[in-house]
Design a protein around this motif. Structure first.
Motif, mmCIF file in Angstrom:
data_model
loop_
_atom_site.group_PDB
_atom_site.id
_atom_site.type_symbol
_atom_site.label_atom_id
_atom_site.label_comp_id
_atom_site.label_asym_id
_atom_site.label_seq_id
_atom_site.Cartn_x
_atom_site.Cartn_y
_atom_site.Cartn_z
ATOM 1 N N ALA A 115 0.829 -1.200 0.000
ATOM 2 C CA ALA A 115 0.000 0.000 0.000
ATOM 3 C C ALA A 115 0.865 1.253 0.000
ATOM 4 O O ALA A 115 2.041 1.237 0.385
ATOM 5 C CB ALA A 115 -0.922 -0.005 1.230
ATOM 6 N N THR A 116 0.261 2.341 -0.472
ATOM 7 C CA THR A 116 0.922 3.643 -0.381
ATOM 8 C C THR A 116 0.232 4.544 0.630
ATOM 9 O O THR A 116 0.722 5.623 0.925
ATOM 10 C CB THR A 116 0.912 4.343 -1.751
ATOM 11 O OG1 THR A 116 -0.449 4.469 -2.188
ATOM 12 C CG2 THR A 116 1.706 3.532 -2.768
ATOM 13 N N ARG A 117 -0.917 4.091 1.137
ATOM 14 C CA ARG A 117 -1.653 4.855 2.136
ATOM 15 C C ARG A 117 -1.987 3.968 3.320
ATOM 16 O O ARG A 117 -2.025 2.744 3.191
ATOM 17 C CB ARG A 117 -2.934 5.440 1.532
ATOM 18 C CG ARG A 117 -2.663 6.552 0.533
ATOM 19 C CD ARG A 117 -3.928 7.145 -0.025
ATOM 20 N NE ARG A 117 -3.621 8.300 -0.845
ATOM 21 C CZ ARG A 117 -3.564 9.545 -0.383
ATOM 22 N NH1 ARG A 117 -3.836 9.797 0.893
ATOM 23 N NH2 ARG A 117 -3.267 10.555 -1.179
ATOM 24 N N ALA A 118 -2.226 4.583 4.474
ATOM 25 C CA ALA A 118 -2.516 3.842 5.698
ATOM 26 C C ALA A 118 -3.844 3.111 5.575
ATOM 27 O O ALA A 118 -4.698 3.437 4.734
ATOM 28 C CB ALA A 118 -2.540 4.793 6.884
ATOM 29 N N GLU A 122 -8.036 8.988 8.622
ATOM 30 C CA GLU A 122 -7.753 10.018 9.609
ATOM 31 C C GLU A 122 -8.278 11.356 9.095
ATOM 32 O O GLU A 122 -8.506 11.531 7.897
ATOM 33 C CB GLU A 122 -6.243 10.124 9.871
ATOM 34 C CG GLU A 122 -5.641 8.902 10.524
ATOM 35 C CD GLU A 122 -4.159 9.081 10.780
ATOM 36 O OE1 GLU A 122 -3.632 10.165 10.461
ATOM 37 O OE2 GLU A 122 -3.532 8.135 11.274
ATOM 38 N N THR A 123 -8.428 12.262 10.040
ATOM 39 C CA THR A 123 -8.815 13.613 9.637
ATOM 40 C C THR A 123 -7.573 14.365 9.190
ATOM 41 O O THR A 123 -6.643 14.573 9.971
ATOM 42 C CB THR A 123 -9.476 14.344 10.812
ATOM 43 O OG1 THR A 123 -10.629 13.592 11.234
ATOM 44 C CG2 THR A 123 -9.898 15.743 10.413
ATOM 45 N N ILE A 124 -7.533 14.716 7.946
ATOM 46 C CA ILE A 124 -6.366 15.406 7.390
ATOM 47 C C ILE A 124 -6.812 16.702 6.736
ATOM 48 O O ILE A 124 -7.994 16.870 6.390
ATOM 49 C CB ILE A 124 -5.629 14.520 6.364
ATOM 50 C CG1 ILE A 124 -6.583 14.092 5.236
ATOM 51 C CG2 ILE A 124 -5.005 13.317 7.027
ATOM 52 C CD1 ILE A 124 -5.917 13.276 4.166
ATOM 53 N N GLU A 125 -5.880 17.612 6.592
ATOM 54 C CA GLU A 125 -6.167 18.901 5.972
ATOM 55 C C GLU A 125 -5.682 18.894 4.533
ATOM 56 O O GLU A 125 -4.556 18.491 4.253
ATOM 57 C CB GLU A 125 -5.479 20.024 6.739
ATOM 58 C CG GLU A 125 -6.081 20.254 8.124
ATOM 59 C CD GLU A 125 -5.446 21.445 8.804
ATOM 60 O OE1 GLU A 125 -4.348 21.846 8.372
ATOM 61 O OE2 GLU A 125 -6.044 21.974 9.760
ATOM 62 N N VAL A 126 -6.565 19.284 3.627
ATOM 63 C CA VAL A 126 -6.211 19.391 2.212
ATOM 64 C C VAL A 126 -6.582 20.793 1.744
ATOM 65 O O VAL A 126 -7.500 21.433 2.272
ATOM 66 C CB VAL A 126 -6.946 18.329 1.372
ATOM 67 C CG1 VAL A 126 -6.511 16.931 1.769
ATOM 68 C CG2 VAL A 126 -8.446 18.472 1.497
ATOM 69 N N GLN A 135 -10.712 20.359 6.161
ATOM 70 C CA GLN A 135 -10.536 19.094 6.866
ATOM 71 C C GLN A 135 -11.402 18.019 6.220
ATOM 72 O O GLN A 135 -12.585 18.237 5.950
ATOM 73 C CB GLN A 135 -10.908 19.242 8.340
ATOM 74 C CG GLN A 135 -9.916 20.069 9.144
ATOM 75 C CD GLN A 135 -10.200 19.995 10.636
ATOM 76 O OE1 GLN A 135 -11.286 19.600 11.048
ATOM 77 N NE2 GLN A 135 -9.214 20.378 11.431
ATOM 78 N N THR A 136 -10.808 16.891 6.018
ATOM 79 C CA THR A 136 -11.530 15.763 5.430
ATOM 80 C C THR A 136 -10.982 14.464 6.005
ATOM 81 O O THR A 136 -9.862 14.435 6.515
ATOM 82 C CB THR A 136 -11.376 15.764 3.900
ATOM 83 O OG1 THR A 136 -12.131 14.681 3.366
ATOM 84 C CG2 THR A 136 -9.925 15.597 3.496
ATOM 85 N N ARG A 137 -11.774 13.407 5.931
ATOM 86 C CA ARG A 137 -11.321 12.100 6.421
ATOM 87 C C ARG A 137 -10.907 11.246 5.231
ATOM 88 O O ARG A 137 -11.690 10.999 4.311
ATOM 89 C CB ARG A 137 -12.424 11.393 7.225
ATOM 90 C CG ARG A 137 -12.666 12.023 8.584
ATOM 91 C CD ARG A 137 -13.569 11.147 9.437
ATOM 92 N NE ARG A 137 -13.025 9.838 9.716
ATOM 93 C CZ ARG A 137 -12.087 9.568 10.625
ATOM 94 N NH1 ARG A 137 -11.583 10.571 11.355
ATOM 95 N NH2 ARG A 137 -11.664 8.356 10.813
ATOM 96 N N ASP A 138 -9.662 10.809 5.276
ATOM 97 C CA ASP A 138 -9.133 10.028 4.167
ATOM 98 C C ASP A 138 -7.980 9.169 4.697
ATOM 99 O O ASP A 138 -7.509 9.347 5.826
ATOM 100 C CB ASP A 138 -8.633 10.947 3.052
ATOM 101 C CG ASP A 138 -8.470 10.205 1.740
ATOM 102 O OD1 ASP A 138 -8.716 8.972 1.734
ATOM 103 O OD2 ASP A 138 -8.069 10.834 0.742
ATOM 104 N N HIS A 139 -7.521 8.250 3.879
ATOM 105 C CA HIS A 139 -6.371 7.418 4.236
ATOM 106 C C HIS A 139 -5.098 8.246 4.033
ATOM 107 O O HIS A 139 -4.797 8.643 2.893
ATOM 108 C CB HIS A 139 -6.323 6.172 3.352
ATOM 109 C CG HIS A 139 -7.541 5.304 3.474
ATOM 110 N ND1 HIS A 139 -7.713 4.410 4.493
ATOM 111 C CD2 HIS A 139 -8.673 5.233 2.715
ATOM 112 C CE1 HIS A 139 -8.875 3.795 4.363
ATOM 113 N NE2 HIS A 139 -9.475 4.279 3.276
#
Length: 479
Positions: A115-118, A122-126, A135-139
């Motif tokens: 994989a390249t992502r977890a 998690e809540t991450i900022e884009v 803020q969005t929830r993504d891998h």
């Protein structure tokens, strides 16, 4: 010196067993009966294929049995020339040094194989199209897994496929080089041409099943080479809860399994041979006493006895922390204690076999003739009884190896196995069992541990079958 050698007790036993095996091999070469039996093992295709796989596991285990403590880097200009060198508390092995990228490139938590992502969101900022942070929830992106791809993650499948194809090509080249070397050696040994030697080699017309060895080596290279090439930039078997590479963990587990299987045998063997021969040869009250001993021991539930002994040893270790300079020495003592406990509780089966065989041998004419001529019992046992029991000992030891490896996995699964800081197949399965209930399920840790343990146990069982067929007098002459 850039490192400080560390000698663990399990290292001493592993290398001593290697020397003992070399010595037994030399003695077998001088004994015609043993040499003939091992030649029958060499002609077994299943035996030689499994021996090739076991040799690969043994190499990994031996590389993990050379330990050291690396020297700490000195602060610039802060250390006086006469100041003694300082070494890290962490104990590493030669295998750790070879697998440094796998050991040090830890992620934050779980990630799937390649994989390249977890694995978890998690809540991450884009940054949105309007330039604002949202803020969005993504891998989240992994720090090391596929980091060489940069932002072009879509290229992962093509990159993996390209690496696998290159690895397969390298594996075929390496296998071809080994096959040509073996064919050349066979041609020189038989004084024949290369074509004839190649034909005889694949037909296994000689005294050694080279075709099985080359086939097993080809399968091993075709599997190991892609994994090695992918492991430089990916987590091939994913990562666990703390982000550690699972491939590193399964390779480290190999040594623990070998120590459990081999050192336990070393503990079990003297008890089984001594008590079994004494009971069968002297009979009478000696036989009654030994039968009472192993019947009583067999009546105690093994898991409870092992659990009680392990817990007592753990209390002893916890109350004497001054005995250990490092955590590795502490875990090593618990591992050896587990080997000793398993050896003490599992010698009864082989003892029964040896007692029965000794009862049969002592009634043979040449034994009774030696007794009639006044030869001492000790000399009869050493010269006539024990040598005729060695085929049973060899068969039993090889067949017990796989059961001991599985026993460690079961004991660690219920929490009474090796130290929690030591990596083993059992601790991996124990840590992974709770994750099977997650949604989505974390399956790769359990699958990797199962596949490696299954391969090791299957190879040991197949090799044990070949040894049994070769050494058992009732099966040796069978077609």
């Amino acid at each position: 010196m850039s490192f400080l050698p560390v000698i663990l007790w399990s290292d001493v036993l592993i290398w001593s067993l290697l020397l003992l095996a070399a010595g037994l091999g030399w003695l077998s070469g001088r004994n015609p009966l043993w040499r003939t039996a091992w030649q029958r093992v060499g002609r077994s295709r299943a035996g030689m294929a499994s021996a090739t796989l076991l040799l690969a596991f043994a190499v990994v285990g031996l590389l993990d049995s050379l330990h050291y403590r690396p020297r700490l880097a000195a602060d610039d200009g802060q250390r006086a020339p006469a100041q003694p060198a300082a070494y890290a508390v962490e104990v590493l092995s030669l295998l750790d040094a070879l697998l440094t990228p796998l050991r040090t490139r830890n992620e934050k938590t779980y990630s799937e194989p390649l994989a390249t992502r977890a694995h978890a969101k998690e809540t991450i900022e884009v940054r949105g199209s309007d330039g604002r942070l949202q803020q969005t929830r993504d891998h989240p992106r992994l720090r090391y897994g596929g980091a060489h791809l940069g932002a072009d993650e879509e290229r992962r499948d093509a990159d993996v496929a390209g690496r696998v194809l290159r690895a397969l090509g390298l594996a075929l080249l390496a296998w071809a080089a080994v096959a040509v070397a073996v064919c050349g050696g066979v041609a020189r040994a038989q004084g024949s041409g290369w074509r004839q030697a190649w034909r005889r080699l694949w037909r296994s017309d000689g005294d050694f099943a080279w075709s099985a060895v080359l086939a097993a080596l080809a399968a091993l290279l075709l599997l190991a080479m892609p994994v090695a090439l992918l492991a430089t930039d990916y987590h091939v078997f994913g990562t666990d809860k703390v982000g550690q590479d699972v491939l590193y963990q399964v390779l480290k587990s190999v040594r623990t399994a070998l120590v459990i299987g081999l050192v336990t045998t070393l503990v079990m063997l003297p008890l089984s041979v001594l008590l079994g021969v004494l009971a069968g040869y002297f009979r009478g009250w000696v036989d009654d006493l030994i039968q009472y001993l192993y019947t009583t021991l067999s009546s105690i539930p093994g898991v409870l006895l092992i659990a009680a002994a392990v817990l007592m040893m753990q209390v002893l270790i916890d109350t004497h922390p001054q005995w250990f300079a490092t955590a590795a020495e502490r875990a090593d003592l618990r591992l050896l204690a587990l080997c000793f406990i398993l050896g003490v509780t599992s010698w009864t089966g082989l003892c029964r076999l040896l007692r029965g065989e000794t009862l049969k041998l002592r009634e043979l004419e040449y034994i009774q003739a030696a007794q009639a001529f006044g030869v001492s019992s000790l000399r009869i046992i050493g010269r006539h009884i024990v040598p005729n029991l060695m085929h049973i000992v060899t068969i039993a030891l090889v067949m017990d190896f796989s059961s001991l490896v599985l026993a460690e996995a079961v004991l660690s699964y219920v929490g009474i196995g090796v130290d929690p800081t030591m990596i083993s197949f059992g601790t991996m399965i124990n840590n992974a069992r709770l994750e099977l209930a997650r949604e989505p399920m974390v399956w790769w840790s359990l699958s990797a541990a199962f596949c490696f343990m299954f391969s090791l146990v299957l190879a040991a069982n197949l090799f044990a079958d070949a040894v049994r067929d070769a050494f058992d007098p009732r099966l040796a002459g069978a077609p």
